[in-house]
Design an enzyme around this catalytic site. Structure first.
Site, PDB file in Angstrom:
ATOM      1  N   ASP A  94       8.180  41.733  28.666  1.00 46.10           N
ATOM      2  CA  ASP A  94       8.175  42.512  29.913  1.00 46.10           C
ATOM      3  C   ASP A  94       6.719  42.682  30.378  1.00 46.10           C
ATOM      4  O   ASP A  94       5.864  43.094  29.597  1.00 46.10           O
ATOM      5  CB  ASP A  94       8.814  43.884  29.605  1.00 46.10           C
ATOM      6  CG  ASP A  94       9.174  44.673  30.843  1.00 46.10           C
ATOM      7  OD1 ASP A  94       9.244  44.079  31.936  1.00 46.10           O
ATOM      8  OD2 ASP A  94       9.396  45.894  30.705  1.00 46.10           O
ATOM      9  N   GLY A 191       9.564  54.528  35.785  1.00 42.62           N
ATOM     10  CA  GLY A 191       9.467  55.887  35.269  1.00 42.62           C
ATOM     11  C   GLY A 191      10.625  56.797  35.649  1.00 42.62           C
ATOM     12  O   GLY A 191      11.621  56.364  36.245  1.00 42.62           O
ATOM     13  N   SER A 237      16.245  52.539  36.499  1.00 44.78           N
ATOM     14  CA  SER A 237      16.961  53.630  35.836  1.00 44.78           C
ATOM     15  C   SER A 237      17.508  54.552  36.913  1.00 44.78           C
ATOM     16  O   SER A 237      16.930  54.678  38.000  1.00 44.78           O
ATOM     17  CB  SER A 237      16.021  54.403  34.915  1.00 44.78           C
ATOM     18  OG  SER A 237      15.862  53.704  33.695  1.00 44.78           O
ATOM     19  N   ASN A 277      16.489  46.039  35.193  1.00 44.05           N
ATOM     20  CA  ASN A 277      15.734  46.630  34.082  1.00 44.05           C
ATOM     21  C   ASN A 277      15.992  48.129  33.979  1.00 44.05           C
ATOM     22  O   ASN A 277      15.809  48.863  34.958  1.00 44.05           O
ATOM     23  CB  ASN A 277      14.236  46.415  34.303  1.00 44.05           C
ATOM     24  CG  ASN A 277      13.817  44.967  34.175  1.00 44.05           C
ATOM     25  OD1 ASN A 277      14.644  44.082  34.019  1.00 44.05           O
ATOM     26  ND2 ASN A 277      12.525  44.731  34.238  1.00 44.05           N
ATOM     27  N   ILE A 278      16.374  48.552  32.791  1.00 43.25           N
ATOM     28  CA  ILE A 278      16.671  49.968  32.560  1.00 43.25           C
ATOM     29  C   ILE A 278      15.951  50.413  31.296  1.00 43.25           C
ATOM     30  O   ILE A 278      16.203  49.884  30.211  1.00 43.25           O
ATOM     31  CB  ILE A 278      18.194  50.180  32.438  1.00 43.25           C
ATOM     32  CG1 ILE A 278      18.877  49.823  33.771  1.00 43.25           C
ATOM     33  CG2 ILE A 278      18.503  51.628  32.037  1.00 43.25           C
ATOM     34  CD1 ILE A 278      20.377  49.681  33.687  1.00 43.25           C
ATOM     35  N   ASP A 279      15.052  51.360  31.435  1.00 47.54           N
ATOM     36  CA  ASP A 279      14.269  51.839  30.292  1.00 47.54           C
ATOM     37  C   ASP A 279      14.296  53.368  30.213  1.00 47.54           C
ATOM     38  O   ASP A 279      14.725  53.955  29.219  1.00 47.54           O
ATOM     39  CB  ASP A 279      12.821  51.329  30.421  1.00 47.54           C
ATOM     40  CG  ASP A 279      11.981  51.612  29.182  1.00 47.54           C
ATOM     41  OD1 ASP A 279      12.516  52.118  28.183  1.00 47.54           O
ATOM     42  OD2 ASP A 279      10.776  51.317  29.204  1.00 47.54           O
TER      43      ASP A 279
HETATM   44 ZN    ZN Z   1       8.829  46.714  35.197  1.00 46.06          ZN
END
Ligand code: ZN
Length: 332
Positions: A94, A191, A237, A277-279
């Site tokens: 990433d 974030g 997210s 993308n999920i963080d």
């Molecule tokens: Zn990113």
């Protein structure tokens, strides 16, 4: 030199082609520790969803790149133990920020890398991306590039303001670099604080912020320019308010944390957006679980007790994303 193929990993090429045709998106979940990886693999194995394991700069600093790679290798075997005969697992870098880093990941068994040169001037972004593509493709490793700038803070990737991707640049960029997928900026953000209160309206009933909608007109224009080309959304997210509220009610302090509404992600997943993308959401699930256990049982000092509950929370979250948001269940 280790080929990802020997490790039982796959690249993103076929996965993305199927996702675009099928109108769903592949989950790209970041991992930093064992519990997170177990939760991702269990959720993917039980829902039979292809999955992308992402390693960020922050994860490499926290957990060591070598260890993370061996964990991903172990994850393939773990998936098989769980009854997933042919696991469809990608190990992806990433936000790679240099040719040397991307090369080291290709040489070490990653099946996919991102070169993020989006903060560089356009021609330099092209030159660096092309160099990474030329190297990676020799080993059948797929490459994600980025055009446009996302706002927000993600590990060490930070920008105060976003710049939407310019649709008029995408054909030239994709053609000259040869990249396999393109991360674009349409208003998602890294974030758990994706928007400032000034960018939002406030729901008078709940007092919660209501974020501005994603720029679907930009996405549509990109898809018109590059029909059938795999598009990636970072910073996606949704910052579930149940976790935010749980954290805040148990002594935490996350005022006005908000994300991208899931119905907008669902809409995007049905288009050429094939990697989401999920963080942050799993960080919130983990934190909510730890606060809950330690508040309810102040005498607990066995990390397996609270990390175990955190793992359960994350697994449930990942399954929800796969089934209800991305639609990738049953596709592997
Ligand atoms: Zn990113």
């Amino acid at each position: 030199m280790v080929s990802y193929k020997e490790l039982g990993l796959v690249n993103t090429r076929e996965m993305f082609a199927k996702a675009i045709k099928g109108g769903y998106a592949i989950p790209a979940f970041n991992f930093n520790n064992m519990e997170q990886l177990q939760a991702i693999i269990k959720a993917a194995a039980e829902t039979k969803s292809p999955v992308i394991l992402q390693v960020s700069k922050g994860a490499r600093n926290y957990a060591n790149q070598t260890l993370l790679r061996y964990m991903a290798q172990g994850a393939v075997e773990y998936a098989k133990e769980l009854g997933w005969e042919k696991p469809q697992i990608v190990l992806h870098l990433d936000h790679g920020d240099s040719f040397e880093l991307c090369k080291s990941c290709v040489d070490f068994g990653f099946s996919s890398v991102m070169i993020d040169a989006s903060s560089l001037p356009y021609e330099e972004n092209i030159a660096l991306t092309k160099k990474v593509v030329e190297y990676a493709h020799q080993y059948d490793v797929t490459v994600e590039a980025e055009l446009g700038v996302l706002a927000g803070v993600e590990d060490e990737v930070a920008s105060a303001v976003s710049h939407y991707t310019k649709p008029e640049e995408v054909v030239d960029f994709a053609t000259r670099t040869g990249c396999d997928s393109l991360a674009i900026s349409i208003g998602t953000s890294h974030g758990a604080y994706k928007f400032t209160p000034e960018q939002c309206t406030r729901d008078p009933k709940t007092g919660k912020l209501v974020p501005p909608p994603l720029a679907f007109d930009v996405l549509d224009a990109v898809m018109e320019q590059l029909p059938g080309f795999p598009i990636v959304l970072h910073g996606s997210s949704s910052v579930p308010q149940e976790y935010v509220d749980m954290i805040n009610s148990l002594g935490g302090k996350l005022p006005d944390a908000i994300g991208i509404p899931e119905e907008q992600l669902r809409k995007a997943a049905k288009s050429a957006v094939c990697k989401i993308n999920i963080d942050s959401d799993s960080r919130l699930a983990f934190t909510a679980a730890v606060r809950k256990v330690l508040t309810e049982k102040p005498g607990e000092f066995d990390p397996r007790k609270y990390c175990g509950v955190a793992r359960d929370f994350m697994e449930e979250l990942y399954k929800h994303k796969i089934i209800d948001v991305l639609g990738s269940d049953g596709k592997a």
